[in-house]
Design a protein around this motif. Structure first.
Motif, PDB file in Angstrom:
ATOM      1  N   ALA A 116      34.948  19.599 -15.298  1.00 45.87           N
ATOM      2  CA  ALA A 116      35.893  20.366 -14.783  1.00 45.87           C
ATOM      3  C   ALA A 116      36.377  19.276 -13.689  1.00 45.87           C
ATOM      4  CB  ALA A 116      35.469  21.462 -14.029  1.00 45.87           C
ATOM      5  N   ILE A 117      35.709  18.152 -13.714  1.00 44.36           N
ATOM      6  CA  ILE A 117      36.532  17.077 -12.761  1.00 44.36           C
ATOM      7  C   ILE A 117      37.745  16.419 -13.528  1.00 44.36           C
ATOM      8  CG2 ILE A 117      36.094  14.892 -11.504  1.00 44.36           C
ATOM      9  CD1 ILE A 117      33.153  15.691 -11.673  1.00 44.36           C
ATOM     10  N   SER A 118      38.842  16.455 -12.776  1.00 43.07           N
ATOM     11  CA  SER A 118      39.694  15.767 -13.486  1.00 43.07           C
ATOM     12  C   SER A 118      41.000  15.101 -12.547  1.00 43.07           C
ATOM     13  CB  SER A 118      40.876  16.534 -14.121  1.00 43.07           C
ATOM     14  OG  SER A 118      41.433  17.693 -13.297  1.00 43.07           O
ATOM     15  N   THR A 119      41.501  14.036 -13.093  1.00 41.06           N
ATOM     16  CA  THR A 119      42.240  13.233 -11.953  1.00 41.06           C
ATOM     17  C   THR A 119      43.786  13.227 -12.330  1.00 41.06           C
ATOM     18  OG1 THR A 119      42.005  11.242 -13.366  1.00 41.06           O
ATOM     19  CG2 THR A 119      40.382  11.676 -11.296  1.00 41.06           C
ATOM     20  N   SER A 120      44.072  14.156 -13.604  1.00 46.10           N
ATOM     21  CA  SER A 120      45.645  13.997 -14.141  1.00 46.10           C
ATOM     22  C   SER A 120      45.650  15.463 -14.943  1.00 46.10           C
ATOM     23  CB  SER A 120      45.461  12.739 -15.235  1.00 46.10           C
ATOM     24  OG  SER A 120      44.589  13.061 -16.310  1.00 46.10           O
ATOM     25  N   ARG A 121      47.078  15.744 -15.043  1.00 42.52           N
ATOM     26  CA  ARG A 121      47.572  16.765 -15.637  1.00 42.52           C
ATOM     27  C   ARG A 121      48.631  16.688 -16.283  1.00 42.52           C
ATOM     28  NH1 ARG A 121      50.787  21.308 -13.220  1.00 42.52           N
ATOM     29  NH2 ARG A 121      49.989  23.304 -13.879  1.00 42.52           N
ATOM     30  N   PHE A 122      48.733  16.585 -17.610  1.00 46.16           N
ATOM     31  CA  PHE A 122      49.768  16.523 -18.599  1.00 46.16           C
ATOM     32  C   PHE A 122      50.409  17.785 -19.169  1.00 46.16           C
ATOM     33  CE2 PHE A 122      46.867  13.016 -18.641  1.00 46.16           C
ATOM     34  CZ  PHE A 122      47.796  11.881 -18.139  1.00 46.16           C
ATOM     35  N   TYR A 123      51.640  18.023 -19.210  1.00 45.54           N
ATOM     36  CA  TYR A 123      52.191  19.292 -19.883  1.00 45.54           C
ATOM     37  C   TYR A 123      52.548  18.828 -21.177  1.00 45.54           C
ATOM     38  CZ  TYR A 123      55.233  22.922 -21.262  1.00 45.54           C
ATOM     39  OH  TYR A 123      55.545  24.428 -21.752  1.00 45.54           O
TER      40      TYR A 123
ATOM     41  N   GLY B 252      29.898   4.713 -29.970  1.00 44.68           N
ATOM     42  CA  GLY B 252      28.990   4.766 -29.405  1.00 44.68           C
ATOM     43  C   GLY B 252      29.161   5.177 -27.857  1.00 44.68           C
ATOM     44  N   ARG B 253      29.906   4.194 -27.217  1.00 46.63           N
ATOM     45  CA  ARG B 253      30.190   4.446 -25.753  1.00 46.63           C
ATOM     46  C   ARG B 253      31.587   4.468 -25.438  1.00 46.63           C
ATOM     47  NH1 ARG B 253      27.362  -0.408 -22.736  1.00 46.63           N
ATOM     48  NH2 ARG B 253      28.094  -1.647 -24.524  1.00 46.63           N
ATOM     49  N   SER B 254      32.132   5.005 -24.269  1.00 47.88           N
ATOM     50  CA  SER B 254      33.396   5.117 -23.870  1.00 47.88           C
ATOM     51  C   SER B 254      33.467   3.790 -23.050  1.00 47.88           C
ATOM     52  CB  SER B 254      33.694   6.059 -22.854  1.00 47.88           C
ATOM     53  OG  SER B 254      32.892   6.100 -21.931  1.00 47.88           O
ATOM     54  N   SER B 255      34.862   3.434 -22.733  1.00 42.96           N
ATOM     55  CA  SER B 255      35.126   2.336 -22.121  1.00 42.96           C
ATOM     56  C   SER B 255      34.474   2.382 -20.637  1.00 42.96           C
ATOM     57  CB  SER B 255      36.720   2.082 -21.670  1.00 42.96           C
ATOM     58  OG  SER B 255      37.325   1.834 -23.026  1.00 42.96           O
ATOM     59  N   VAL B 256      34.493   3.484 -20.066  1.00 40.41           N
ATOM     60  CA  VAL B 256      33.947   3.755 -18.780  1.00 40.41           C
ATOM     61  C   VAL B 256      32.480   3.411 -18.488  1.00 40.41           C
ATOM     62  CG1 VAL B 256      33.258   5.442 -16.966  1.00 40.41           C
ATOM     63  CG2 VAL B 256      35.759   5.623 -18.023  1.00 40.41           C
ATOM     64  N   GLU B 257      31.813   3.714 -19.838  1.00 38.00           N
ATOM     65  CA  GLU B 257      30.406   3.321 -19.861  1.00 38.00           C
ATOM     66  C   GLU B 257      29.979   1.917 -19.767  1.00 38.00           C
ATOM     67  OE1 GLU B 257      28.058   6.379 -22.396  1.00 38.00           O
ATOM     68  OE2 GLU B 257      30.137   6.506 -22.857  1.00 38.00           O
ATOM     69  N   ILE B 258      30.967   1.435 -20.587  1.00 38.93           N
ATOM     70  CA  ILE B 258      30.887  -0.187 -20.667  1.00 38.93           C
ATOM     71  C   ILE B 258      31.118  -0.943 -19.377  1.00 38.93           C
ATOM     72  CG2 ILE B 258      31.914  -2.304 -21.678  1.00 38.93           C
ATOM     73  CD1 ILE B 258      32.336  -0.460 -24.294  1.00 38.93           C
ATOM     74  N   ILE B 259      32.157  -0.622 -18.874  1.00 43.31           N
ATOM     75  CA  ILE B 259      32.412  -1.122 -17.639  1.00 43.31           C
ATOM     76  C   ILE B 259      31.575  -0.780 -16.510  1.00 43.31           C
ATOM     77  CG2 ILE B 259      34.237  -1.128 -15.749  1.00 43.31           C
ATOM     78  CD1 ILE B 259      36.225  -0.534 -17.954  1.00 43.31           C
TER      79      ILE B 259
ATOM     80  N   LEU C 120      27.971  -0.537 -11.691  1.00 47.14           N
ATOM     81  CA  LEU C 120      28.977  -0.041 -10.883  1.00 47.14           C
ATOM     82  C   LEU C 120      28.566   1.659 -10.902  1.00 47.14           C
ATOM     83  CD1 LEU C 120      32.050  -1.921 -11.812  1.00 47.14           C
ATOM     84  CD2 LEU C 120      30.671  -2.366 -10.023  1.00 47.14           C
ATOM     85  N   PHE C 121      29.167   2.101  -9.809  1.00 44.85           N
ATOM     86  CA  PHE C 121      28.857   3.638  -9.610  1.00 44.85           C
ATOM     87  C   PHE C 121      30.253   4.193  -9.251  1.00 44.85           C
ATOM     88  CE2 PHE C 121      27.917   7.113  -6.956  1.00 44.85           C
ATOM     89  CZ  PHE C 121      27.070   7.968  -7.859  1.00 44.85           C
ATOM     90  N   ASP C 122      30.600   5.205  -9.919  1.00 43.13           N
ATOM     91  CA  ASP C 122      31.798   6.267  -9.611  1.00 43.13           C
ATOM     92  C   ASP C 122      30.853   7.801  -9.611  1.00 43.13           C
ATOM     93  OD1 ASP C 122      33.519   8.165 -10.332  1.00 43.13           O
ATOM     94  OD2 ASP C 122      34.895   6.856  -9.698  1.00 43.13           O
ATOM     95  N   PRO C 123      30.810   8.528  -8.645  1.00 41.48           N
ATOM     96  CA  PRO C 123      30.279   9.769  -8.938  1.00 41.48           C
ATOM     97  C   PRO C 123      30.880  10.878  -9.732  1.00 41.48           C
ATOM     98  CG  PRO C 123      31.365   9.695  -6.760  1.00 41.48           C
ATOM     99  CD  PRO C 123      31.313   8.403  -7.438  1.00 41.48           C
ATOM    100  N   HIS C 124      32.020  10.683  -9.935  1.00 41.99           N
ATOM    101  CA  HIS C 124      32.782  11.368 -11.025  1.00 41.99           C
ATOM    102  C   HIS C 124      32.593  10.952 -12.453  1.00 41.99           C
ATOM    103  CE1 HIS C 124      35.536  11.369  -7.084  1.00 41.99           C
ATOM    104  NE2 HIS C 124      34.791  12.477  -7.296  1.00 41.99           N
ATOM    105  N   ALA C 125      32.375   9.855 -12.392  1.00 37.24           N
ATOM    106  CA  ALA C 125      32.271   9.289 -14.067  1.00 37.24           C
ATOM    107  C   ALA C 125      30.721   9.562 -14.493  1.00 37.24           C
ATOM    108  CB  ALA C 125      32.315   7.722 -14.034  1.00 37.24           C
ATOM    109  N   ARG C 126      30.030   9.479 -13.381  1.00 36.37           N
ATOM    110  CA  ARG C 126      28.442   9.620 -13.726  1.00 36.37           C
ATOM    111  C   ARG C 126      28.254  11.000 -13.909  1.00 36.37           C
ATOM    112  NH1 ARG C 126      25.928   5.312 -15.433  1.00 36.37           N
ATOM    113  NH2 ARG C 126      26.295   3.484 -14.211  1.00 36.37           N
ATOM    114  N   ALA C 127      28.764  11.830 -13.109  1.00 42.05           N
ATOM    115  CA  ALA C 127      28.854  13.325 -13.541  1.00 42.05           C
ATOM    116  C   ALA C 127      29.054  13.953 -14.845  1.00 42.05           C
ATOM    117  CB  ALA C 127      29.576  14.281 -12.295  1.00 42.05           C
TER     118      ALA C 127
END
Length: 341
Positions: free
Chosen positions: A270-277, A238-245, A254-261
């Motif tokens: 399109a928002i990302s903080t990581s890039r894996f090959y 039902g929910r991700s860890s981000v939503e729970i926290i 709590l508020f984080d604009p990227h998480a809310r978007a």
């Protein structure tokens, strides 16, 4: 003031047992990157960040031979960083510590863990993060015993202006089904790992609620290895860890604009903080994994969030030296928050 979180891949590999930097042509652990290359790249990135407080995720190891604090302070001295003092909370056995680098002229910081010590018996009411959390994850009337593989770092912080806030640095367990063979085993391990991660998120959320109920300004920073829509098992819970926290909007959240978007889109962002090959697919995967979440009182302090993505942030892209350094330094990119405190 500037706060940052930065997951540095294989940071531990850049130091010897005495905490000295290995500025040589040995392989760093990052794909096709030598140690000297990664060290120089990290120096450029940390210098550009110029942050007052940095949660370093996957910081150098703490054990009988190695010191996280010594390694980080050696690194800071090598590049004359303002954030030159290091702080470690509870160590772990993953060679990936959660530590703090900070400018002692701007803030004072101390490790200040909250909650009761549990021993092996555990507790149900948000015990200390190095303890055991008892929770029934699947409503089978049997409590699961949950531990953090990387106990969150709890910091009592005071700015030079006398402003007090709580800071929690976190790195939740990855959901990847390492070692699984066959589709059925992959599914079983993925579901089990997600259940454990959500239990850790619930544990962390309960601590968040304690601070919010006490009216304490709070910031949660780090790599949560999760977000809306990241895997096919999310719908089972039902929910991700981000939503729970973060909690529900309209309540004590709590508020984080990227998480809310990302939550609003639900179809991906399109928002990302990581890039894996991905070697098998021969392509890159990008994901939103790193967050700086704040309590509502801090939202009134002129907050400005920024993801230092070499391709998506104009200023990072327009400075070739910084752009290339961000790509060489880690598979994650820093996230910063500027606050008027």
């Amino acid at each position: 003031m500037r706060f940052a979180t930065y997951n540095v891949e294989w940071f531990n590999n850049l130091f010897d047992d005495h905490g000295h930097l290995l500025m040589d042509d040995g392989w760093s652990g990052r794909h096709d990157i030598k140690r000297a290359q990664q060290i120089e790249a990290l120096g450029i990135v940390f210098t550009a960040l110029d942050a007052d407080v940095i949660v370093v995720v996957e910081a150098p190891d703490q054990n009988g031979k190695r010191s996280t604090v010594q390694a980080l302070e050696t690194f800071a001295a090598a590049f004359d960083l303002r954030a030159r003092k290091a702080l470690l909370g509870f160590g772990n056995d993953t060679q990936q510590e959660i530590a703090l680098l900070y400018d002692p002229d701007a803030v004072t910081a101390r490790h200040d863990p909250i909650g009761q010590e549990t021993g092996k018996k555990g507790a149900t009411d948000a015990p200390r993060f190095d303890g055991v959390f008892r929770i029934d994850l699947d409503i089978d009337a049997t409590e699961d015993m949950v531990r953090f593989s990387k106990p969150p770092l709890e910091v009592a912080l005071r700015t030079a202006k006398g402003f007090d806030l709580r800071l929690i640095g976190a790195h939740l367990k990855s959901k990847a089904p390492h070692g699984a063979r066959g589709r059925d085993e992959v599914m079983r391990m993925s579901i089990a790992n997600r259940r454990k991660q959500l239990a850790q998120a619930i544990w962390l959320r309960r601590r968040v609620e304690q601070h919010l109920a006490a009216g304490e300004p709070l910031m949660v920073l780090g790599d949560l290895n999760d977000g809306p829509g990241l895997d096919e098992y999310e719908h089972l819970f039902g929910r991700s860890s981000v939503e729970i926290i973060m909690g529900e909007e309209g309540g004590p959240c709590l508020f984080d604009p990227h998480a809310r978007a990302a939550l609003r889109s639900k179809l991906g962002t399109a928002i990302s903080t990581s890039r894996f090959y991905l070697s098998k697919e021969k392509k890159y995967l990008q994901a939103l994994l790193d967050y700086v979440m704040v309590s509502q009182d801090l939202r009134g302090r002129a907050p400005e969030w920024r993801i230092w993505h070499p391709f998506n942030d104009h200023d990072c892209w327009s400075v070739p030296e910084l752009r290339e350094a961000l790509l060489a330094a880690s598979d994650h990119f820093p996230v910063t928050l500027d606050l008027d405190i």
